[in-house]
Design an enzyme around this catalytic site. Sequence first.
Site, PDB file in Angstrom:
ATOM      1  N   GLU A  29       2.582  -0.384  10.600  1.00 20.22           N
ATOM      2  CA  GLU A  29       3.061  -1.731  10.307  1.00 20.22           C
ATOM      3  C   GLU A  29       3.075  -2.648  11.530  1.00 20.22           C
ATOM      4  O   GLU A  29       3.796  -3.639  11.538  1.00 20.22           O
ATOM      5  CB  GLU A  29       4.487  -1.643   9.731  1.00 20.22           C
ATOM      6  CG  GLU A  29       4.697  -0.559   8.699  1.00 20.22           C
ATOM      7  CD  GLU A  29       3.743  -0.675   7.517  1.00 20.22           C
ATOM      8  OE1 GLU A  29       3.253  -1.781   7.241  1.00 20.22           O
ATOM      9  OE2 GLU A  29       3.465   0.339   6.880  1.00 20.22           O
ATOM     10  N   SER A  70       0.809  -1.225   0.000  1.00 17.46           N
ATOM     11  CA  SER A  70       0.000   0.000   0.000  1.00 17.46           C
ATOM     12  C   SER A  70       0.838   1.269   0.000  1.00 17.46           C
ATOM     13  O   SER A  70       0.359   2.335  -0.400  1.00 17.46           O
ATOM     14  CB  SER A  70      -0.939   0.005   1.207  1.00 17.46           C
ATOM     15  OG  SER A  70      -0.209   0.043   2.422  1.00 17.46           O
TER      16      SER A  70
END
Length: 238
Positions: A110, A24
């Site tokens: 993340e 992404s």
Amino acid sequence: MTDHSRQIEDFGKNDDFWLFGYGSLIWKPPPHFDQRVPGYIEGYVRRFWQASEDHRGTPEAPGRVATLIDRAHWDTLTDHHGATERVWGAAYHIPMPYVAAVREYLDIREINGYSIQFTPFVPSSTSTSPTSDPIPKTINTLVYIGLPSNPQFLGPQDPDALARHILKSRGPSGENREYLFQLEEALGALGNESGDAHVSDLVRRCREIEAEGGGEEGASLEAFHKIGSTDEQEEVEK
């Protein structure tokens, strides 16, 4: 402190903070970057083998997002898809004053099973710098990878079952299929050789299932966009 921990701590102190995005981050870049360079890394394979409990799925029904597998480890696995020699993506340079803020942003983005690694990045031959400084032939980049040892790593999966799972999954950041479709589109925009057969095959399977009426388990993208979740929530990345 281990050598790897020290490398993480020191990275960016010489205005050399480069981040490689292969998921992404290609279409939803980090804040404060001043250079975006398309290119590739070698020695890895990109696969939708990472569970997503926080962005494209939920803890009760995890979605599927991309991670990187070391090529040497991948060679020991049984996979329905072949591997290319290169993993294409985009590298971002973060100016030194913003490194701490961007690191904090990325660590939150993340958090679901990804860890920091480093890998050489080769810029595309058509890449140009917005400054007078030439782009190096190789750049040492930081990359977030869901290693096989992380609890969200799933390993090899049947492609048709994986496509069907992606079609039915959704989370706070939007529908899982949207992540897959946007990744293929973003890869295609990087260059003539930047496609990924694994990604494209999953897209093809999803489109065929949708055409047969088998993708109704997930809400339509149009309906999901109306609540604005994709714009308001962070993506998982890689």
